[in-house]
Scaffold this motif. Structure first.
Motif, PDB file in Angstrom:
ATOM      1  N   LEU A  33       0.856  -1.182   0.000  1.00  0.00           N
ATOM      2  CA  LEU A  33       0.000   0.000   0.000  1.00  0.00           C
ATOM      3  C   LEU A  33       0.900   1.242   0.000  1.00  0.00           C
ATOM      4  CD1 LEU A  33      -2.608  -1.029   2.728  1.00  0.00           C
ATOM      5  CD2 LEU A  33      -2.974  -0.934   0.260  1.00  0.00           C
ATOM      6  N   PRO A  34       0.441   2.341  -0.591  1.00  0.00           N
ATOM      7  CA  PRO A  34       1.272   3.549  -0.601  1.00  0.00           C
ATOM      8  C   PRO A  34       1.552   4.034   0.819  1.00  0.00           C
ATOM      9  CG  PRO A  34      -0.915   3.998  -1.517  1.00  0.00           C
ATOM     10  CD  PRO A  34      -0.838   2.524  -1.253  1.00  0.00           C
ATOM     11  N   ASN A  35       2.677   4.723   1.012  1.00  0.00           N
ATOM     12  CA  ASN A  35       3.052   5.215   2.332  1.00  0.00           C
ATOM     13  C   ASN A  35       2.044   6.219   2.881  1.00  0.00           C
ATOM     14  OD1 ASN A  35       5.356   3.633   2.551  1.00  0.00           O
ATOM     15  ND2 ASN A  35       6.647   5.157   1.586  1.00  0.00           N
ATOM     16  N   ASP A  36       1.290   6.858   1.991  1.00  0.00           N
ATOM     17  CA  ASP A  36       0.305   7.843   2.451  1.00  0.00           C
ATOM     18  C   ASP A  36      -1.076   7.214   2.675  1.00  0.00           C
ATOM     19  OD1 ASP A  36      -0.364   7.432  -0.209  1.00  0.00           O
ATOM     20  OD2 ASP A  36      -0.444   9.557  -0.723  1.00  0.00           O
ATOM     21  N   PHE A  37      -1.148   5.877   2.663  1.00  0.00           N
ATOM     22  CA  PHE A  37      -2.404   5.185   2.949  1.00  0.00           C
ATOM     23  C   PHE A  37      -2.881   5.556   4.344  1.00  0.00           C
ATOM     24  CE2 PHE A  37      -4.508   1.586   5.065  1.00  0.00           C
ATOM     25  CZ  PHE A  37      -5.580   1.373   4.216  1.00  0.00           C
ATOM     26  N   VAL A  38      -4.179   5.817   4.477  1.00  0.00           N
ATOM     27  CA  VAL A  38      -4.780   6.082   5.784  1.00  0.00           C
ATOM     28  C   VAL A  38      -6.002   5.188   5.959  1.00  0.00           C
ATOM     29  CG1 VAL A  38      -3.961   8.467   5.959  1.00  0.00           C
ATOM     30  CG2 VAL A  38      -6.185   8.002   4.922  1.00  0.00           C
ATOM     31  N   CYS A  39      -6.358   4.944   7.199  1.00  0.00           N
ATOM     32  CA  CYS A  39      -7.541   4.144   7.508  1.00  0.00           C
ATOM     33  C   CYS A  39      -8.760   4.798   6.872  1.00  0.00           C
ATOM     34  CB  CYS A  39      -7.714   4.061   9.025  1.00  0.00           C
ATOM     35  SG  CYS A  39      -9.211   3.178   9.521  1.00  0.00           S
ATOM     36  N   PRO A  40      -9.548   4.031   6.108  1.00  0.00           N
ATOM     37  CA  PRO A  40     -10.723   4.615   5.458  1.00  0.00           C
ATOM     38  C   PRO A  40     -11.835   4.986   6.436  1.00  0.00           C
ATOM     39  CG  PRO A  40     -10.650   2.253   5.065  1.00  0.00           C
ATOM     40  CD  PRO A  40      -9.366   2.617   5.770  1.00  0.00           C
ATOM     41  N   VAL A  41     -11.742   4.533   7.674  1.00  0.00           N
ATOM     42  CA  VAL A  41     -12.767   4.838   8.667  1.00  0.00           C
ATOM     43  C   VAL A  41     -12.390   6.071   9.496  1.00  0.00           C
ATOM     44  CG1 VAL A  41     -13.981   3.981  10.712  1.00  0.00           C
ATOM     45  CG2 VAL A  41     -13.549   2.451   8.785  1.00  0.00           C
ATOM     46  N   CYS A  42     -11.165   6.075  10.050  1.00  0.00           N
ATOM     47  CA  CYS A  42     -10.800   7.152  10.975  1.00  0.00           C
ATOM     48  C   CYS A  42      -9.667   8.047  10.496  1.00  0.00           C
ATOM     49  CB  CYS A  42     -10.462   6.578  12.344  1.00  0.00           C
ATOM     50  SG  CYS A  42      -8.881   5.695  12.406  1.00  0.00           S
ATOM     51  N   GLY A  43      -8.995   7.664   9.393  1.00  0.00           N
ATOM     52  CA  GLY A  43      -7.921   8.501   8.858  1.00  0.00           C
ATOM     53  C   GLY A  43      -6.571   8.303   9.524  1.00  0.00           C
ATOM     54  N   ALA A  44      -6.425   7.250  10.348  1.00  0.00           N
ATOM     55  CA  ALA A  44      -5.148   6.976  11.004  1.00  0.00           C
ATOM     56  C   ALA A  44      -4.084   6.583   9.968  1.00  0.00           C
ATOM     57  CB  ALA A  44      -5.299   5.873  12.038  1.00  0.00           C
ATOM     58  N   LYS A  45      -2.843   6.920  10.254  1.00  0.00           N
ATOM     59  CA  LYS A  45      -1.738   6.614   9.346  1.00  0.00           C
ATOM     60  C   LYS A  45      -1.485   5.103   9.277  1.00  0.00           C
ATOM     61  CE  LYS A  45       0.728  10.919  10.227  1.00  0.00           C
ATOM     62  NZ  LYS A  45       1.997  11.508  10.645  1.00  0.00           N
ATOM     63  N   LYS A  46      -0.832   4.704   8.202  1.00  0.00           N
ATOM     64  CA  LYS A  46      -0.491   3.298   7.973  1.00  0.00           C
ATOM     65  C   LYS A  46       0.282   2.708   9.165  1.00  0.00           C
ATOM     66  CE  LYS A  46       1.838   0.480   4.450  1.00  0.00           C
ATOM     67  NZ  LYS A  46       2.602   0.533   3.205  1.00  0.00           N
ATOM     68  N   SER A  47       1.095   3.524   9.808  1.00  0.00           N
ATOM     69  CA  SER A  47       1.902   3.048  10.948  1.00  0.00           C
ATOM     70  C   SER A  47       1.065   2.645  12.151  1.00  0.00           C
ATOM     71  CB  SER A  47       2.901   4.127  11.360  1.00  0.00           C
ATOM     72  OG  SER A  47       2.223   5.302  11.781  1.00  0.00           O
ATOM     73  N   LYS A  48      -0.211   3.016  12.163  1.00  0.00           N
ATOM     74  CA  LYS A  48      -1.086   2.680  13.274  1.00  0.00           C
ATOM     75  C   LYS A  48      -1.718   1.292  13.115  1.00  0.00           C
ATOM     76  CE  LYS A  48      -0.760   6.525  15.600  1.00  0.00           C
ATOM     77  NZ  LYS A  48      -0.182   6.562  16.939  1.00  0.00           N
ATOM     78  N   PHE A  49      -1.455   0.612  11.997  1.00  0.00           N
ATOM     79  CA  PHE A  49      -1.992  -0.726  11.764  1.00  0.00           C
ATOM     80  C   PHE A  49      -1.028  -1.782  12.294  1.00  0.00           C
ATOM     81  CE2 PHE A  49      -4.694   1.644   9.025  1.00  0.00           C
ATOM     82  CZ  PHE A  49      -5.796   0.863   8.744  1.00  0.00           C
ATOM     83  N   LYS A  50      -1.606  -2.826  12.876  1.00  0.00           N
ATOM     84  CA  LYS A  50      -0.827  -3.939  13.426  1.00  0.00           C
ATOM     85  C   LYS A  50      -1.337  -5.238  12.831  1.00  0.00           C
ATOM     86  CE  LYS A  50       1.130  -1.028  16.244  1.00  0.00           C
ATOM     87  NZ  LYS A  50       2.318  -0.388  15.748  1.00  0.00           N
ATOM     88  N   PRO A  51      -0.455  -6.217  12.589  1.00  0.00           N
ATOM     89  CA  PRO A  51      -0.905  -7.517  12.068  1.00  0.00           C
ATOM     90  C   PRO A  51      -1.872  -8.174  13.048  1.00  0.00           C
ATOM     91  CG  PRO A  51       1.499  -7.387  12.102  1.00  0.00           C
ATOM     92  CD  PRO A  51       0.991  -6.184  12.818  1.00  0.00           C
ATOM     93  N   GLN A  52      -2.864  -8.853  12.504  1.00  0.00           N
ATOM     94  CA  GLN A  52      -3.856  -9.532  13.344  1.00  0.00           C
ATOM     95  C   GLN A  52      -3.396 -10.932  13.666  1.00  0.00           C
ATOM     96  OE1 GLN A  52      -7.762 -10.261  11.607  1.00  0.00           O
ATOM     97  NE2 GLN A  52      -8.690  -9.495  13.491  1.00  0.00           N
TER      98      GLN A  52
END
Length: 52
Positions: A33-52
C-alpha cells in the motif's frame, strides 16, 4: 494473506479482499500500500496498523 487492524478504530484491512472502493485491488499486500495510505474509517496513518 494477512489481516491488519487499525489500532485507533479497529478497522481490519484484509489483503485478500483489498479495498476496491478505494482503488486497492484484492490481493494487495499491506506493505505494498502507498506510504500515504490512511484508515478509510478514521484517517489513522499506515503506521497505526498492526498484524492480526
Amino acid at each position: 494473506m494477512k489481516k491488519y487492524v487499525c489500532s485507533v478504530c479497529g478497522f481490519v484491512y484484509d489483503e485478500e479482499k483489498g479495498l476496491p472502493a478505494k482503488g486497492i485491488p484484492a490481493g494487495t499486500k499491506f506493505e505494498d500500500l502507498p506510504n500515504d495510505f490512511v484508515c478509510p474509517v478514521c484517517g489513522a496513518k499506515k503506521s497505526k496498523f498492526k498484524p492480526q
